[in-house]
Design an enzyme around this catalytic site. Structure first.
Site, PDB file in Angstrom:
ATOM      1  CB  SER A 207      -7.893   0.732   5.787  1.00 15.84           C
ATOM      2  OG  SER A 207      -9.241   2.162   5.688  1.00 15.84           O
TER       3      SER A 207
ATOM      4  CB  SER B  84      -8.080   4.416   2.630  1.00 15.60           C
ATOM      5  OG  SER B  84      -6.978   3.096   3.609  1.00 15.60           O
TER       6      SER B  84
ATOM      7  CE  LYS C 107      -4.047   2.066   2.565  1.00 18.95           C
ATOM      8  NZ  LYS C 107      -4.561   1.501   4.428  1.00 18.95           N
TER       9      LYS C 107
END
Lengths: 495, 103
Positions: A178, A154, A79
């Site tokens: 997330s 996310s 990420k």
């Protein structure tokens, strides 16, 4: 070769060590797949040269009889909130466009030391603020099971890339859900560790009392392997927990027998004020019965303050964010945008006004509002007290049960754009994951079925602090009994 | 439905060092009003005598020995700045010079 892309971290590392496949071949395979699936929007940045150089070094080390580590040659993508030395890191925001950090975060450093190959950086909601992936300033990320739908957020790029076989596994962060929520939307395993289990050093900060790094992977075994690689105390993060790291893979075969699982009365439509998809409810009920057949006892429990998790979280996390994001001032890194001759105040205001996206501005404003003198007691302090009550509910529940089971999200992946106009509707996607973060607990999302339209459904299990072994034990027992893990989406974009 | 006025919203934006257009102020003012209305639910919780939870897990600060360790060099630290010179961040002048005061 494409079966190999879905083989999982542990199996790939074994193959590399046995020289059945070279780290270079494995890296080339994923680089090619990532290119072929670029329309998915999962990657923000691919680093082919760096990855191939690293893979070559691992192959040489093996040829010379060395041991490159438990993740030998396994291609992993991160990420874009994890700070990577020499590799662009944007946190999905325009304000960090072009930032090349001068250091590695601790989790990244530990992955590299274990022999992993870092392929690149994955798409995400800007500064991890979002539940759909749509708040990325860079590109729309799509769900590999249905490209008309969101991957969740996310850590949307991480979940999409792992599900589509564009990396062996990924690390994400979970501040309010997330990791778990996108894992459930994309049909993979996502583990949020106990707050402090993994160092936050070198993680772009969103809400510091909630943020936690964890794995997104195809199986519980891979999640366990990654967690034991990255977990543990770190002198560079004073909030990291000073407790030994177990070999989490040893927990996988413990079976469900002897575990007591609690089903919270309050995780229901009437208490949470949001609709549950009946297919999600059915799938999680069926998963509960599978666990019962495997020997787990199930009972209902009460978490009376969980209905306040959403307002509590959406006061506290934006308050922390408004303070953390003060560092983006157009002075130290990232972009500076101001009219020529602008004073320092205008440099701050214009740089931030032009480069933060709508959701980030909304949360900075909300947090600043809640922290203003005169409002602090009514909002921020009140929310901190309710946070205590939410944590206490869990402490009481865990006197009677080992785990708490629920759906991960009230619905499967929703269509792109369908919630973009209503912040509150979007926040509802996190309504079942937030309590865990407020209480600082570990949680896992495990695939537990599909809707009639073929969308993945995930179930969530929560455990007491440092109860990751219990989570993995139950999740692995379910995974074996159900045979659902490891399903592959159609190769929609394959060129 | 509750809405923050443009002036209220502007005051918060100034505290947050965010330059926002009037259109943005109006949108965010309306959204904040709606979100804050949802937050009012917290008022009904009895928190009499409840300690605020300031961190996710109870922890004490661990002291460390005061030893000098290697850290990022100044040059590397300012290397990613939008404007830097000789290991310093460059910003617009914030203090007026004597000459300008008298002119």
């Amino acid at each position: 070769m494409s079966d190999l892309a879905f083989a999982g971290v542990a199996a790939q590392a074994d193959k590399v060590r046995r020289k059945d496949v070279s780290a270079r071949e494995l890296t080339e395979l994923y680089l090619a797949r990532a290119e072929a699936h670029s329309e998915l929007g999962a990657y923000l940045h691919l680093e082919p040269e760096g990855a191939l150089t690293r893979a070559g070094a691992i192959d040489r080390a093996l040829a010379e009889g060395g041991d490159p580590g438990p993740l030998a040659g396994v291609p992993i993508a991160l990420k874009d909130i994890l700070v990577t030395e020499g590799m662009t890191t944007t946190a999905g925001s325009k304000i960090l466009d072009g930032w090349v950090p001068p250091y590695d975060g601790t989790a990244v450093e530990r992955l590299r030391r274990a022999g992993a190959v870092i392929l690149g950086k994955l798409n995400m909601d800007e500064f991890a603020m979002g539940s759909s992936g749509e708040n990325s300033s860079r590109a729309v990320c799509k769900n590999p099971w249905d490209p008309q739908r969101v991957p969740g957020g996310s850590s949307g790029g991480s979940a999409a890339a792992v599900a589509a076989g564009l990396c062996a596994a990924s690390l994400g962060t979970d501040t309010g859900g997330s990791i778990r929520q996108p894992a459930s939307f994309c049909g993979i395993v996502g583990l949020r560790p106990t707050y402090g289990r993994v160092s936050r050093y070198g993680v772009v900060a969103f809400a510091s009392s909630f943020d936690q790094v964890g794995p997104l992977a195809r199986t519980t075994e891979d999640a366990a392997l990654l967690l034991e690689t990255i977990a543990g105390p770190d002198p560079r993060d004073a909030t990291s927990i000073d407790a030994p790291v177990p070999r989490y893979r040893d927990a996988l075969n413990g079976g469900a027998k002897g575990l007591t699982i609690g089903i919270p009365d309050e995780f229901s439509a009437e208490h949470l004020g949001t609709g549950f998809d009946p297919e999600v409810e059915r799938a999680v009920d069926e998963a509960r019965r599978v666990l019962e057949r495997e020997g787990a006892a199930v009972r209902s429990i009460s978490l009376p303050h969980s209905r306040y998790a959403l307002p509590t979280y959406y006061l506290l996390a934006p308050a922390e964010a408004s303070s953390n994001l003060a560092r983006y001032d157009g002075v130290r890194y990232g972009r500076r945008d101001a009219e020529p001759g602008a004073g320092l105040g205008a440099v701050y205001g214009e740089t931030r006004g032009r480069n933060f996206g709508p959701e980030v501005k909304r949360r900075i404003m909300l947090g600043t509002y809640a922290l203003r003198s005169g409002y602090y007691d009514a909002y921020y302090l009140k929310a901190q007290k309710v946070r205590s009550l939410i944590a206490r509910d869990f402490a009481r529940a865990f006197e009677d049960v080992d785990l708490v089971l629920s759906p991960t999200a009230p619905t499967p992946a929703f269509p792109i754009g369908s919630r973009a106009d209503s912040p509150l509707d979007m926040y509802m996607a996190d309504v079942l994951t937030l309590s865990c973060n407020l209480a600082g607990l570990p949680g896992i999302s495990v695939p537990c079925g599909f809707t009639q339209n073929g969308l993945p459904i995930g179930m969530q299990m929560l455990a007491p602090a440092l109860g990751e072994e219990t989570l993995l034990r139950a999740a692995s027992a379910y995974e074996r009994a159900s045979g659902i893990a490891g399903a592959r989406p159609p190769e929609v974009f394959h060129g | 439905m509750k809405t923050l006025t443009r002036e209220e919203t502007r005051a918060v934006a100034e505290l947050a060092r965010l330059q926002l257009s009037d259109a943005e102020l109006d949108t965010i003012g309306a959204e904040l009003g709606q979100i804050l209305e949802h937050m009012e639910a917290l008022a009904e919780v009895d928190t009499e005598g409840v300690e605020p939870m300031t961190h996710a897990v109870p922890m004490s600060i661990r002291p460390r020995s005061d030893e000098v360790e290697a850290s990022l060099s100044a040059g590397r630290a300012v290397g990613a700045a939008p404007d830097a010179e000789d290991d310093f961040f460059r910003v617009p002048r914030v203090i007026e010079s004597r000459g300008e005061e008298s002119s």
